[in-house]
Write an enzyme that holds these catalytic residues in place. Structure first.
Site, PDB file in Angstrom:
ATOM      1  N   GLY A  15       0.775  -1.245   0.064  1.00  0.00           N
ATOM      2  CA  GLY A  15      -0.037   0.028   0.033  1.00  0.00           C
ATOM      3  C   GLY A  15       0.793   1.258  -0.236  1.00  0.00           C
ATOM      4  N   ARG A  76       0.466  -5.150  -5.554  1.00  0.00           N
ATOM      5  CA  ARG A  76       0.647  -6.215  -4.792  1.00  0.00           C
ATOM      6  C   ARG A  76       0.751  -7.193  -5.731  1.00  0.00           C
ATOM      7  NH1 ARG A  76      -0.768  -4.191   0.343  1.00  0.00           N
ATOM      8  NH2 ARG A  76      -2.472  -2.852   0.205  1.00  0.00           N
ATOM      9  N   ASP A 107       5.452  -4.837   6.281  1.00  0.00           N
ATOM     10  CA  ASP A 107       6.074  -5.969   6.279  1.00  0.00           C
ATOM     11  C   ASP A 107       5.789  -7.184   5.356  1.00  0.00           C
ATOM     12  OD1 ASP A 107       3.549  -6.420   6.898  1.00  0.00           O
ATOM     13  OD2 ASP A 107       3.734  -7.513   8.863  1.00  0.00           O
ATOM     14  N   THR A 130       4.250   2.467   5.364  1.00  0.00           N
ATOM     15  CA  THR A 130       2.740   2.016   5.545  1.00  0.00           C
ATOM     16  C   THR A 130       2.010   2.734   6.463  1.00  0.00           C
ATOM     17  OG1 THR A 130       1.333   0.332   6.368  1.00  0.00           O
ATOM     18  CG2 THR A 130       3.587   0.041   7.147  1.00  0.00           C
ATOM     19  N   ASP A 132      -0.233   1.712   8.435  1.00  0.00           N
ATOM     20  CA  ASP A 132      -0.926   0.900   9.460  1.00  0.00           C
ATOM     21  C   ASP A 132       0.207   0.898  10.689  1.00  0.00           C
ATOM     22  OD1 ASP A 132      -2.712   0.130   7.885  1.00  0.00           O
ATOM     23  OD2 ASP A 132      -2.136  -1.912   7.464  1.00  0.00           O
ATOM     24  N   ASP A 134       2.523  -1.093  11.394  1.00  0.00           N
ATOM     25  CA  ASP A 134       2.514  -2.201  12.142  1.00  0.00           C
ATOM     26  C   ASP A 134       4.127  -3.082  11.839  1.00  0.00           C
ATOM     27  OD1 ASP A 134       2.358  -2.503   9.235  1.00  0.00           O
ATOM     28  OD2 ASP A 134       0.627  -4.126   9.431  1.00  0.00           O
ATOM     29  N   GLY A 175      -6.322  -0.134   8.893  1.00  0.00           N
ATOM     30  CA  GLY A 175      -5.502  -0.985   9.752  1.00  0.00           C
ATOM     31  C   GLY A 175      -5.990  -2.369   9.370  1.00  0.00           C
ATOM     32  N   ARG A 176      -5.319  -2.880   8.630  1.00  0.00           N
ATOM     33  CA  ARG A 176      -5.471  -4.343   8.073  1.00  0.00           C
ATOM     34  C   ARG A 176      -5.420  -5.397   9.238  1.00  0.00           C
ATOM     35  NH1 ARG A 176      -1.899  -6.875   3.188  1.00  0.00           N
ATOM     36  NH2 ARG A 176      -0.412  -5.447   4.607  1.00  0.00           N
ATOM     37  N   LYS A 219     -25.172  15.097  23.235  1.00  0.00           N
ATOM     38  CA  LYS A 219     -26.050  14.971  21.870  1.00  0.00           C
ATOM     39  C   LYS A 219     -25.405  13.845  21.000  1.00  0.00           C
ATOM     40  CE  LYS A 219     -28.131  18.085  19.534  1.00  0.00           C
ATOM     41  NZ  LYS A 219     -28.045  19.078  18.811  1.00  0.00           N
ATOM     42  N   GLU A 227     -10.239  -1.259  10.836  1.00  0.00           N
ATOM     43  CA  GLU A 227     -10.786  -2.101   9.857  1.00  0.00           C
ATOM     44  C   GLU A 227     -10.730  -3.391  10.153  1.00  0.00           C
ATOM     45  OE1 GLU A 227      -7.841  -1.536   6.700  1.00  0.00           O
ATOM     46  OE2 GLU A 227      -9.088  -2.513   5.121  1.00  0.00           O
TER      47      GLU A 227
END
Ligand code: ADP
Ligand code: F6P
Length: 326
Positions: A15, A76, A107, A130, A132, A134, A175-176, A219, A227
């Site tokens: 990504g 990909r 990764d 990325t 993410d 991660d 966030g896979r 309110k 995700e």
């Protein structure tokens, strides 16, 4: 081989993330300043397999530092999961006289790079890019800070309409597999609850929080859902909550908006630093690692650790989420 005569191949993979262009600029400029040749590889591993290579010089990366996405393109690449695909990629690199490879990605991209290294002896250095966040071995990946701010801008806008109509918004952020983005965005956006894959969802406590909020005259509320949350996605969560409490609610999926836009200052500086650091690692004869930034310092982590070791959410931020929600 004289290290300063090296030919370095560079690609972006997986990504895209804002700040990848700053990293490309950092790699190209540091490589050329140190007497290396730089070859850009288009569209990630797909372009490697197809031999889509182009020489890059100092001016090739002018006026890109402020641009989102990646000027090299990304993909990909299914063929790269197969040994035959990686053999084809290695052959293309050899034919082009590429001595070292720098991979900017997440990764998954590093797993592919590590296999290329193991199976074909191509020395590889990774740069974490990325949204993410991660990858183990860096406090932040390139693109994370920008994505947090982009998603936050969306949430601030949703707060306006939520408050006007007296609604609860369930907002899905990317966030896979991890909730780094959701946690940071939820905290910064004042969410009443944040659902992440790392922590089992407790729908009853979300319902209680919303009931208390109603009773106290609040309110509107924002619930942030990563995700990769395991309950079944933001729509399922909305339905399950809606079945237990009478609120007017809506779902917003921020989606790929979070991947675009001009990189923040932090991502530009990180991209430049890590780009140059990857070249410095190669010049010092090191490979099979990812360059990252930990506590303000450049560190190199063996590639395998970047996906084998987990990067937990900050316990302090998780506690803060509970303390401040409501
Ligand atoms: P990211 O790098 O952002 O985590 P992906 O997981 O989609 O994104 O990986 C990007 C590309 O890296 C994949 O499309 C594939 O070409 C390659 N790749 C990922 N995982 C592996 C693997 N286990 N073995 C070989 N190649 C891989
Ligand atoms: O890995 C980054 C990421 O944006 C994830 O957060 C998301 O799950 C995935 O990429 C989306 O991938 P694609 O762009 O292929 O739909």
């Amino acid at each position: 081989m004289n290290d300063n005569k090296r030919t370095i191949g560079l690609l972006t993979s997986g990504g895209d993330a804002p700040g990848m262009n700053a990293a490309i600029r950092g790699v190209v400029r540091a490589a050329v300043q140190n007497g290396c040749q730089l070859v850009g590889i288009r569209d990630g591993y797909t372009g490697m397999l197809e031999g889509q290579f182009e020489p890059m010089a100092i001016r090739s990366v002018g006026n890109i530092i402020q641009r989102g996405g990646t000027i090299l393109g990304t993909s990909r690449c299914m063929a790269f999961y197969q040994p035959e695909g990686r053999a084809q990629g290695a052959e293309q690199l050899r034919r082009a006289g590429i001595d070292n490879l720098i991979v900017i990605g997440g990764d998954g991209s590093f797993q592919g790079a590590a296999k290329l290294h193991e199976e074909h002896g191509i020395p590889v250095v990774g740069i974490p890019g990325t949204i993410d966040n991660d990858c183990y071995g860096t406090d932040e990946t390139i693109g994370f800070d920008t994505a947090v701010n982009t998603a936050l801008d969306g949430i601030d806008r949703l707060r306006d309409t939520a408050e006007s109509h007296g609604r609860v918004f369930f907002v899905e952020v990317m966030g896979r597999r991890t909730g780094h983005l959701a946690l940071e965005v939820g905290l910064a956006g004042g969410a009443i609850a944040i659902l992440v894959p790392e922590i089992e969802d407790d729908l009853e406590s979300i319902v209680r929080l919303l009931q208390n909020a109603q009773e106290q005259g609040r309110k509107s509320s924002i619930v942030v859902v990563a995700e990769g949350d395991t309950t079944g996605g933001v729509f399922t969560i909305q339905q399950q909550v809606q079945a237990r409490i009478n609120v007017d609610s809506r779902v917003t999926v921020l989606g790929h908006l979070q991947r675009g836009g001009a990189p923040s200052a932090r991502d530009r500086v990180l991209g430049g630093r890590l780009g140059a650091a990857a070249v410095h690692a190669i010049l010092a004869g090191r490979d099979g690692c990812m360059v990252g930034e930990v506590c303000g310092h450049i560190v190199e982590t063996p590639l395998q650790e970047t996906w084998e070791r987990s990067k937990p959410l900050s316990a302090e931020l998780v506690n803060l989420m509970y303390e401040l929600s409501g």
